[in-house]
Design an enzyme around this catalytic site. Sequence first.
Site, PDB file in Angstrom:
ATOM      1  N   ALA A 159     -25.761   8.911  29.010  1.00 61.01           N
ATOM      2  CA  ALA A 159     -24.929   7.956  28.282  1.00 61.01           C
ATOM      3  C   ALA A 159     -24.042   7.254  29.300  1.00 61.01           C
ATOM      4  O   ALA A 159     -23.761   7.791  30.381  1.00 61.01           O
ATOM      5  CB  ALA A 159     -24.087   8.680  27.244  1.00 61.01           C
ATOM      6  N   GLY A 195     -27.728  12.151  28.084  1.00 60.97           N
ATOM      7  CA  GLY A 195     -28.401  11.452  26.988  1.00 60.97           C
ATOM      8  C   GLY A 195     -29.849  11.100  27.306  1.00 60.97           C
ATOM      9  O   GLY A 195     -30.676  10.971  26.407  1.00 60.97           O
ATOM     10  N   GLU A 230     -31.718  14.184  26.607  1.00 62.14           N
ATOM     11  CA  GLU A 230     -31.758  14.327  25.139  1.00 62.14           C
ATOM     12  C   GLU A 230     -32.763  13.356  24.515  1.00 62.14           C
ATOM     13  O   GLU A 230     -33.430  13.684  23.538  1.00 62.14           O
ATOM     14  CB  GLU A 230     -30.364  14.074  24.560  1.00 62.14           C
ATOM     15  N   GLU A 251     -23.099  17.246  31.017  1.00 62.92           N
ATOM     16  CA  GLU A 251     -21.940  16.882  30.186  1.00 62.92           C
ATOM     17  C   GLU A 251     -20.724  17.779  30.378  1.00 62.92           C
ATOM     18  O   GLU A 251     -19.587  17.291  30.416  1.00 62.92           O
ATOM     19  CB  GLU A 251     -22.324  16.867  28.696  1.00 62.92           C
TER      20      GLU A 251
HETATM   21  N1  COA Z   1     -23.144   5.970  33.196  1.00 64.29           N
HETATM   22  C1  COA Z   1     -22.705   4.847  33.772  1.00 64.29           C
HETATM   23  N2  COA Z   1     -23.127   4.412  34.962  1.00 64.29           N
HETATM   24  C2  COA Z   1     -24.043   5.163  35.599  1.00 64.29           C
HETATM   25  C3  COA Z   1     -24.541   6.352  35.062  1.00 64.29           C
HETATM   26  C4  COA Z   1     -24.054   6.748  33.806  1.00 64.29           C
HETATM   27  N3  COA Z   1     -24.487   7.851  33.188  1.00 64.29           N
HETATM   28  N4  COA Z   1     -25.410   6.879  35.942  1.00 64.29           N
HETATM   29  C5  COA Z   1     -25.473   6.037  36.983  1.00 64.29           C
HETATM   30  N5  COA Z   1     -24.645   5.004  36.784  1.00 64.29           N
HETATM   31  C6  COA Z   1     -24.405   3.854  37.655  1.00 64.29           C
HETATM   32  C7  COA Z   1     -23.504   4.205  38.825  1.00 64.29           C
HETATM   33  O1  COA Z   1     -22.149   4.189  38.447  1.00 64.29           O
HETATM   34  C8  COA Z   1     -23.860   3.104  39.790  1.00 64.29           C
HETATM   35  O2  COA Z   1     -23.245   1.925  39.368  1.00 64.29           O
HETATM   36  P1  COA Z   1     -22.507   0.960  40.455  1.00 64.29           P
HETATM   37  O3  COA Z   1     -23.598   0.559  41.406  1.00 64.29           O
HETATM   38  O4  COA Z   1     -21.977  -0.161  39.638  1.00 64.29           O
HETATM   39  O5  COA Z   1     -21.466   1.815  41.115  1.00 64.29           O
HETATM   40  C9  COA Z   1     -25.357   2.922  39.553  1.00 64.29           C
HETATM   41  O6  COA Z   1     -25.618   3.440  38.254  1.00 64.29           O
HETATM   42  C10 COA Z   1     -26.227   3.672  40.539  1.00 64.29           C
HETATM   43  O7  COA Z   1     -25.844   5.035  40.510  1.00 64.29           O
HETATM   44  P2  COA Z   1     -25.408   5.858  41.823  1.00 64.29           P
HETATM   45  O8  COA Z   1     -24.509   6.965  41.377  1.00 64.29           O
HETATM   46  O9  COA Z   1     -24.890   4.934  42.861  1.00 64.29           O
HETATM   47  O10 COA Z   1     -26.833   6.413  42.279  1.00 64.29           O
HETATM   48  P3  COA Z   1     -27.105   7.740  43.122  1.00 64.29           P
HETATM   49  O11 COA Z   1     -28.545   7.686  43.481  1.00 64.29           O
HETATM   50  O12 COA Z   1     -26.103   7.902  44.196  1.00 64.29           O
HETATM   51  O13 COA Z   1     -26.874   8.955  42.077  1.00 64.29           O
HETATM   52  C11 COA Z   1     -27.081  10.106  39.957  1.00 64.29           C
HETATM   53  C12 COA Z   1     -27.715   9.108  40.972  1.00 64.29           C
HETATM   54  C13 COA Z   1     -27.967  10.086  38.712  1.00 64.29           C
HETATM   55  C14 COA Z   1     -27.052  11.514  40.561  1.00 64.29           C
HETATM   56  C15 COA Z   1     -25.638   9.640  39.623  1.00 64.29           C
HETATM   57  O14 COA Z   1     -25.673   8.265  39.280  1.00 64.29           O
HETATM   58  C16 COA Z   1     -25.027  10.387  38.465  1.00 64.29           C
HETATM   59  O15 COA Z   1     -24.597  11.521  38.645  1.00 64.29           O
HETATM   60  N6  COA Z   1     -24.941   9.743  37.303  1.00 64.29           N
HETATM   61  C17 COA Z   1     -24.284  10.318  36.127  1.00 64.29           C
HETATM   62  C18 COA Z   1     -25.167  11.355  35.479  1.00 64.29           C
HETATM   63  C19 COA Z   1     -24.469  11.967  34.282  1.00 64.29           C
HETATM   64  O16 COA Z   1     -23.477  12.667  34.388  1.00 64.29           O
HETATM   65  N7  COA Z   1     -25.045  11.692  33.096  1.00 64.29           N
HETATM   66  C20 COA Z   1     -24.549  12.249  31.857  1.00 64.29           C
HETATM   67  C21 COA Z   1     -23.600  11.340  31.201  1.00 64.29           C
HETATM   68  S1  COA Z   1     -23.018  12.058  29.688  1.00 64.29           S
END
Ligand code: COA
Length: 261
Positions: A67, A112, A115, A135
């Site tokens: 999400a 999400g 999910e 989460e």
């Molecule tokens: N919500 C909002 N933005 C997200 C996102 C999320 N769940 N997951 C990734 N993004 C965005 C990042 O903020 C980034 O945006 P920006 O370029 O404007 O800063 C872009 O997507 C690329 O992500 P980035 O984190 O730079 O890539 P990465 O390869 O370094 O890391 C992940 C990848 C998936 C490990 C990392 O993005 C992450 O931990 N995301 C959140 C996962 C999460 O907690 N999901 C559950 C949400 S309830």
Amino acid sequence: MGDLTYIKVERDDELAIITIDRQDKLNALNSEVVREIGQAFDGVRDDDSVRGVILTGAGEKAFVAGADIGELATMNSMTGVDVSRSGQDVFRAIELFPKPVIAAVGGYALGGGCELALACHIRIASEKARFGLPEVGLGIIPGYGGTIRLTRLIGLGRAIELTLTGEMVGAEKAQTLGLVSSVVAPDALMDEATTLARKITSKGPVAVRLALESMYRALDTATADALGFESSAFGLLASTSDMKEGMQAFLEKRKAEFKGA
Ligand code: COA
């Protein structure tokens, strides 16, 4: 189907390929993306020429990275309930979809996104896929049905461990856990998903629909009632021309041509 900003719906003969495309945010689900996913599924539900759906994420990196945390960060206890409910409704509609839905997971399926994959009927993953429910690390819980569906799919102990640690697992581990049914090379993901979907769409569509319904109903129903539904569905299928065709084709040693009636 109306204009969709984040979702592509393509046709490959009898299959609909629904792709979530918000690559700059790793296909993260903001409320608009969730709404559009629902709209895309609604758009193919009553189209008799669609017999199966493949759901995937655009780009190399992600199925769906969760999400949208930026959006979640603004919620309060009332809007939080609404966020959870609206996602649950869309995901439930996928689970109850009357045609087989296969998730083709090529990268991150987190929160999400995990999910969403769980709401699909079958999940296949590329070797690069990563699954997890992070989460609790954000001070929330999975709110789109994940606590329920993960537990049903892989068992309570394993689901508790994944949910409480928030740890990501790779595709191979996900297969060992029973979270995905197969793991393939990244380049082969969509071909494999298509082959699997076609294996199913070559069968009787009404039979496929009622088999799904009988299995999902059984999760929420006492055994006697579930068996009652199974018998009724079995009886109903005996009145279809597809049953006659399926059995006739077997007896005549030819491939059945099902009509979905
Ligand atoms: N919500 C909002 N933005 C997200 C996102 C999320 N769940 N997951 C990734 N993004 C965005 C990042 O903020 C980034 O945006 P920006 O370029 O404007 O800063 C872009 O997507 C690329 O992500 P980035 O984190 O730079 O890539 P990465 O390869 O370094 O890391 C992940 C990848 C998936 C490990 C990392 O993005 C992450 O931990 N995301 C959140 C996962 C999460 O907690 N999901 C559950 C949400 S309830």
